[in-house]
Write a protein that holds these residues in place. Structure first.
Motif, PDB file in Angstrom:
ATOM      1  N   UNK A  47     -64.725 -31.280   4.643  1.00 56.99           N
ATOM      2  CA  UNK A  47     -65.576 -30.371   4.758  1.00 56.99           C
ATOM      3  C   UNK A  47     -65.096 -29.265   3.888  1.00 56.99           C
ATOM      4  N   UNK A  48     -66.146 -27.953   3.878  1.00 55.66           N
ATOM      5  CA  UNK A  48     -65.911 -26.977   3.060  1.00 55.66           C
ATOM      6  C   UNK A  48     -64.858 -26.027   3.400  1.00 55.66           C
ATOM      7  N   UNK A  49     -64.036 -25.654   2.457  1.00 58.53           N
ATOM      8  CA  UNK A  49     -63.164 -24.603   2.962  1.00 58.53           C
ATOM      9  C   UNK A  49     -63.713 -23.206   3.172  1.00 58.53           C
ATOM     10  N   UNK A  50     -63.030 -22.489   4.045  1.00 60.01           N
ATOM     11  CA  UNK A  50     -63.645 -20.986   4.333  1.00 60.01           C
ATOM     12  C   UNK A  50     -63.444 -20.240   3.301  1.00 60.01           C
ATOM     13  N   UNK A  51     -64.343 -19.115   3.449  1.00 61.94           N
ATOM     14  CA  UNK A  51     -64.066 -17.991   2.437  1.00 61.94           C
ATOM     15  C   UNK A  51     -65.414 -18.078   1.428  1.00 61.94           C
ATOM     16  N   UNK A  52     -65.416 -16.649   0.591  1.00 58.08           N
ATOM     17  CA  UNK A  52     -66.418 -16.968  -0.181  1.00 58.08           C
ATOM     18  C   UNK A  52     -66.421 -17.937  -1.307  1.00 58.08           C
ATOM     19  N   UNK A  53     -67.725 -18.377  -1.800  1.00 61.22           N
ATOM     20  CA  UNK A  53     -67.628 -19.137  -3.003  1.00 61.22           C
ATOM     21  C   UNK A  53     -67.999 -18.453  -4.229  1.00 61.22           C
ATOM     22  N   UNK A 141     -74.212 -24.498  -1.239  1.00 64.59           N
ATOM     23  CA  UNK A 141     -73.430 -23.812  -0.093  1.00 64.59           C
ATOM     24  C   UNK A 141     -72.085 -24.583  -0.062  1.00 64.59           C
ATOM     25  N   UNK A 142     -71.624 -24.932  -1.487  1.00 64.14           N
ATOM     26  CA  UNK A 142     -70.259 -25.664  -1.470  1.00 64.14           C
ATOM     27  C   UNK A 142     -69.628 -25.177  -2.866  1.00 64.14           C
ATOM     28  N   UNK A 143     -68.266 -24.843  -2.720  1.00 66.75           N
ATOM     29  CA  UNK A 143     -67.543 -24.433  -4.001  1.00 66.75           C
ATOM     30  C   UNK A 143     -67.225 -25.573  -5.004  1.00 66.75           C
ATOM     31  N   UNK A 144     -67.572 -26.774  -4.506  1.00 73.75           N
ATOM     32  CA  UNK A 144     -67.549 -28.072  -5.337  1.00 73.75           C
ATOM     33  C   UNK A 144     -68.879 -28.468  -6.008  1.00 73.75           C
TER      34      UNK A 144
END
Length: 204
Positions: A47-53, A141-144
């Protein structure tokens, strides 16, 4: 004792590093030539880690030499993008794209306007004054996420092990919404490497 055993398990889990691997992609067209400016975004198995991207590049789309620079920009949902005008002529930026329909009316040299992108997706930009100007903002909507370089190479590091959902987008990709989705296993250490051929439309 059960309590001591539980404490030992917790200590080991805190001390152990997270298992993570990398993804290396090589993007080519059907003739084997490298494809640059393709956007790769990944939703890892964990999943996507919490917190701002946040990304390391500026959230700015410059008008310079009567062109949008960069031609393709990746920003996170909720980012405010600035549009500095470095040309001696005025520009009128607009988009009719579903994720963001807006216009920034005429503004001149060394002036800056901005717009906040609230919905993920691809946003095509134009200029009402200069028809040859085109640019794209990919809201993710993902940091990756990253872009392929001039050699068609793209690397994303530090993802949880397991099967990741990898989306590849390019403005000329011959598919629905200009994107394809692949499922790629990410190893617990090291990197998953894959060459992906893309069927592109001819540039106008």
């Amino acid at each position: 004792m059960p309590i001591l055993r539980l404490l030992l398990i917790l200590l080991v889990s805190i001390a152990s590093p997270a298992i993570a691997g990398d993804l290396n992609l090589k993007l080519v067209d059907t003739d084997g030539r490298p494809v640059n400016d393709a956007v790769i975004s990944v939703r890892p198995a964990g999943g996507i880690p919490a917190g701002p991207i946040r990304f390391p590049w500026p959230t700015a789309m410059v008008q310079q030499n009567v062109a949008f620079v960069p031609h393709v920009l990746i920003v996170p949902v909720g980012a405010t993008v600035s549009f500095p005008n470095k040309d001696k002529v005025r520009h009128h930026v607009y988009s009719f794209s579903r994720p963001a329909k807006f216009e920034i009316k005429l503004f001149g040299q060394d002036e800056t306007r901005s717009y906040t992108f609230k919905t993920p997706g691809a946003v095509a930009l134009g200029c009402n004054i200069h028809d040859q100007m085109t640019g794209f903002i990919k809201v993710v909507d993902t940091p990756f996420a990253t872009k392929s370089d001039s050699a068609g190479a793209a690397r994303i590091a530090g993802m949880a092990t397991g099967t990741a959902q990898v989306t590849i987008w390019h403005p000329l990709l011959r598919s629905k919404d200009n994107e394809i989705v692949l499922n790629i296993p990410i190893p617990g250490s090291g990197a998953a490497s894959k060459t992906v051929p893309l069927a592109l439309r001819s540039a106008r």
